[in-house]
Write an enzyme that holds these catalytic residues in place. Structure first.
Site, PDB file in Angstrom:
ATOM      1  N   CYS A 117     -43.519  -0.451 -46.309  1.00 42.19           N
ATOM      2  CA  CYS A 117     -42.404  -0.385 -47.270  1.00 42.19           C
ATOM      3  C   CYS A 117     -42.525  -1.420 -48.380  1.00 42.19           C
ATOM      4  O   CYS A 117     -41.847  -1.327 -49.395  1.00 42.19           O
ATOM      5  CB  CYS A 117     -41.074  -0.515 -46.538  1.00 42.19           C
ATOM      6  SG  CYS A 117     -40.802   0.858 -45.410  1.00 42.19           S
ATOM      7  N   HIS A 257     -35.639  -2.265 -51.673  1.00 41.33           N
ATOM      8  CA  HIS A 257     -36.203  -1.181 -50.869  1.00 41.33           C
ATOM      9  C   HIS A 257     -35.048  -0.416 -50.222  1.00 41.33           C
ATOM     10  O   HIS A 257     -34.071  -1.016 -49.760  1.00 41.33           O
ATOM     11  CB  HIS A 257     -37.127  -1.775 -49.805  1.00 41.33           C
ATOM     12  CG  HIS A 257     -37.597  -0.761 -48.812  1.00 41.33           C
ATOM     13  ND1 HIS A 257     -38.171   0.429 -49.200  1.00 41.33           N
ATOM     14  CD2 HIS A 257     -37.551  -0.748 -47.455  1.00 41.33           C
ATOM     15  CE1 HIS A 257     -38.472   1.124 -48.117  1.00 41.33           C
ATOM     16  NE2 HIS A 257     -38.105   0.434 -47.053  1.00 41.33           N
ATOM     17  N   ASN A 287     -35.420   6.873 -46.793  1.00 40.52           N
ATOM     18  CA  ASN A 287     -36.464   5.860 -46.943  1.00 40.52           C
ATOM     19  C   ASN A 287     -37.802   6.559 -47.190  1.00 40.52           C
ATOM     20  O   ASN A 287     -38.359   7.171 -46.279  1.00 40.52           O
ATOM     21  CB  ASN A 287     -36.514   4.988 -45.680  1.00 40.52           C
ATOM     22  CG  ASN A 287     -37.548   3.875 -45.779  1.00 40.52           C
ATOM     23  OD1 ASN A 287     -38.361   3.844 -46.704  1.00 40.52           O
ATOM     24  ND2 ASN A 287     -37.531   2.966 -44.819  1.00 40.52           N
TER      25      ASN A 287
HETATM   26  N1  COA Z   1     -27.292   9.558 -34.441  1.00 38.38           N
HETATM   27  C1  COA Z   1     -26.384   9.155 -33.534  1.00 38.38           C
HETATM   28  N2  COA Z   1     -26.536   8.074 -32.780  1.00 38.38           N
HETATM   29  C2  COA Z   1     -27.651   7.358 -32.941  1.00 38.38           C
HETATM   30  C3  COA Z   1     -28.639   7.706 -33.878  1.00 38.38           C
HETATM   31  C4  COA Z   1     -28.422   8.872 -34.623  1.00 38.38           C
HETATM   32  N3  COA Z   1     -29.311   9.285 -35.531  1.00 38.38           N
HETATM   33  N4  COA Z   1     -29.624   6.803 -33.813  1.00 38.38           N
HETATM   34  C5  COA Z   1     -29.273   5.905 -32.893  1.00 38.38           C
HETATM   35  N5  COA Z   1     -28.077   6.238 -32.362  1.00 38.38           N
HETATM   36  C6  COA Z   1     -27.340   5.556 -31.337  1.00 38.38           C
HETATM   37  C7  COA Z   1     -28.207   4.707 -30.456  1.00 38.38           C
HETATM   38  O1  COA Z   1     -28.824   5.477 -29.462  1.00 38.38           O
HETATM   39  C8  COA Z   1     -27.204   3.727 -29.904  1.00 38.38           C
HETATM   40  O2  COA Z   1     -26.515   4.307 -28.852  1.00 38.38           O
HETATM   41  P1  COA Z   1     -26.220   3.479 -27.492  1.00 38.38           P
HETATM   42  O3  COA Z   1     -25.361   2.332 -27.941  1.00 38.38           O
HETATM   43  O4  COA Z   1     -25.549   4.486 -26.645  1.00 38.38           O
HETATM   44  O5  COA Z   1     -27.557   3.055 -27.019  1.00 38.38           O
HETATM   45  C9  COA Z   1     -26.247   3.529 -31.058  1.00 38.38           C
HETATM   46  O6  COA Z   1     -26.400   4.669 -31.912  1.00 38.38           O
HETATM   47  C10 COA Z   1     -26.535   2.282 -31.858  1.00 38.38           C
HETATM   48  O7  COA Z   1     -27.935   2.228 -32.072  1.00 38.38           O
HETATM   49  P2  COA Z   1     -28.596   1.091 -32.863  1.00 38.38           P
HETATM   50  O8  COA Z   1     -30.077   1.268 -32.876  1.00 38.38           O
HETATM   51  O9  COA Z   1     -28.030  -0.205 -32.412  1.00 38.38           O
HETATM   52  O10 COA Z   1     -28.010   1.453 -34.302  1.00 38.38           O
HETATM   53  P3  COA Z   1     -28.073   0.629 -35.606  1.00 38.38           P
HETATM   54  O11 COA Z   1     -26.722   0.413 -36.100  1.00 38.38           O
HETATM   55  O12 COA Z   1     -28.989  -0.539 -35.512  1.00 38.38           O
HETATM   56  O13 COA Z   1     -28.750   1.694 -36.589  1.00 38.38           O
HETATM   57  C11 COA Z   1     -30.879   2.101 -37.594  1.00 38.38           C
HETATM   58  C12 COA Z   1     -30.040   2.184 -36.324  1.00 38.38           C
HETATM   59  C13 COA Z   1     -32.294   2.555 -37.267  1.00 38.38           C
HETATM   60  C14 COA Z   1     -30.261   3.029 -38.620  1.00 38.38           C
HETATM   61  C15 COA Z   1     -30.867   0.644 -38.117  1.00 38.38           C
HETATM   62  O14 COA Z   1     -31.146  -0.222 -37.072  1.00 38.38           O
HETATM   63  C16 COA Z   1     -31.847   0.405 -39.228  1.00 38.38           C
HETATM   64  O15 COA Z   1     -31.703   0.922 -40.321  1.00 38.38           O
HETATM   65  N6  COA Z   1     -32.832  -0.482 -38.984  1.00 38.38           N
HETATM   66  C17 COA Z   1     -33.806  -0.918 -39.971  1.00 38.38           C
HETATM   67  C18 COA Z   1     -34.623   0.233 -40.393  1.00 38.38           C
HETATM   68  C19 COA Z   1     -35.695  -0.133 -41.320  1.00 38.38           C
HETATM   69  O16 COA Z   1     -35.505  -0.880 -42.236  1.00 38.38           O
HETATM   70  N7  COA Z   1     -36.840   0.475 -41.038  1.00 38.38           N
HETATM   71  C20 COA Z   1     -37.974   0.592 -41.834  1.00 38.38           C
HETATM   72  C21 COA Z   1     -38.523  -0.688 -42.278  1.00 38.38           C
HETATM   73  S1  COA Z   1     -38.550  -0.649 -43.917  1.00 38.38           S
END
Ligand code: COA
Length: 330
Positions: A117, A257, A287
């Protein structure tokens, strides 16, 4: 006053596929819903490349052709073309050479840079050296990723986030004080544990087992990446401002980003940047990895003015991250 030579962006053009993957579509594929995706990521839809036989190079070609037309540049005038991508057409040869061939850039050489990224940011900084050192006059930098080729559409942790797209900028020398002024780039290889595609490289070449174990897809520990992304983008933006004796008030636009709307908001809050000064298009494209920054510049191009102070910032796989300060040149 005569200024030293800066590498300036003198044109930008983007291309995204027609096909849209909406949150409603994803509801039918994995256990998720529109409300969760919008509130947790800010994404409403992404573009997916479905044209048979097309790959990352074809998106680059569309973006670069548009760029050349816009800037009145002939393919033969390009000295160097660099593609930032983690989804090259093939492991080798590099996608940039394929792009040069397809657009007829007979006098150019090319190569790819893999910094996930942060790819566009790292590539822009690299390309700028050739201009500043007066080695070349016209360098094209493309950020392009066909993330749909490495996304597991049964994994709700990743499939809601990523999309496909490409955008390119032309870099040329300017002596009027505009162009790329400074950058702070960072890396931490320990981050490879938290964000990677496990198989397909020399460590785990493709086998029946790696395919069955779904190891040819992007994987991340989203929560931990999130925290590092906010820290990394905030600290490098602060450093680049400090080095150039600037405050947030001096900055016209921040180009972050587009990984997650909550990451963008968090970085803006830490830096005290009002969101009106922050380029945002994550709702439309998700993204797109190396393409997010130039796609933002393309979307906001009509709002930019010559001399505007712009700070680009990114965080991604590696880990890689950084911030780059430029003065808009047109
Ligand atoms: N729909 C519904 N629920 C979802 C889901 C989806 N698409 N994806 C994850 N969940 C659930 C998880 O399973 C979890 O459930 P649980 O509590 O029962 O285990 C809950 O939602 C919270 O998950 P979590 O991973 O803590 O969510 P989050 O708030 O951290 O959001 C991302 C997840 C991936 C959106 C977030 O962490 C993110 O954007 N991270 C950085 C991504 C990034 O920058 N990546 C690329 C690098 S550039």
């Amino acid at each position: 006053m005569a200024h030293k030579i800066h590498a300036a962006i003198t044109g930008v053009h983007g291309w995204v596929p027609e096909d849209r993957l909406t949150n409603k579509d994803l509801e039918k594929m994995v256990d998720t819903n529109d409300e969760w995706i919008v509130s947790r990521t800010g994404i409403r839809e992404r573009r997916i490349l479905k044209t048979p036989g097309w790959a990352t190079s074809d998106m680059c070609v569309e973006a670069v052709r548009g760029l050349l037309e816009k800037t009145g540049t002939k393919p033969g005038e390009i000295d160097l073309l660099i593609v930032a991508t983690v989804t090259p057409d093939m492991v080798f040869p590099d996608t940039a050479n394929t792009v040069c061939d397809k657009i007829g850039a007979k006098n150019a050489f090319g190569y790819d840079i893999s910094a996930a990224c942060s790819g566009f940011l790292f590539t822009l900084a690299t390309a700028a050296q050739f201009i500043q050192n007066e080695t070349y006059n016209k360098v094209v930098v493309v950020g392009a990723d066909m993330m749909s080729s490495i996304i597991d559409y049964t994994d709700r942790n990743t499939c809601v986030i990523f999309g496909d797209g490409a955008a390119a900028v032309l870099l040329e020398p300017r002596r009027d004080g505009n162009g790329i002024i400074d950058f702070v780039l960072r890396g931490d290889g320990a981050g490879r544990e938290l964000l990677h595609m496990k198989a397909g490289g020399s460590l785990h070449p493709a086998t029946m087992e790696t395919v069955m174990a779904r190891e040819h897809y992007a994987w991340q520990d989203g929560k931990r990446v999130f925290v590092q992304a906010v820290k990394g983008m905030t600290s490098t933006c602060e450093e680049v401002l400090r080095r150039n004796k600037m405050t947030t008030d001096d900055v016209n636009w921040v180009v972050p980003h587009q990984a997650n709307m909550r990451i963008i908001t968090s970085v803006a809050e830490h830096l005290h940047f009002p969101l009106e000064k922050v380029m945002i298009n994550i709702d439309k494209y998700g993204n797109t990895t190396a393409a997010t920054l130039p796609l933002c510049l393309w979307d906001y191009e009509s709002k930019l003015k010559k001399g505007d102070n712009i700070v680009l910032t990114a965080f991604g796989g590696g880990f890689t991250w950084g911030a780059l300060y430029l003065k808009w040149a047109y």
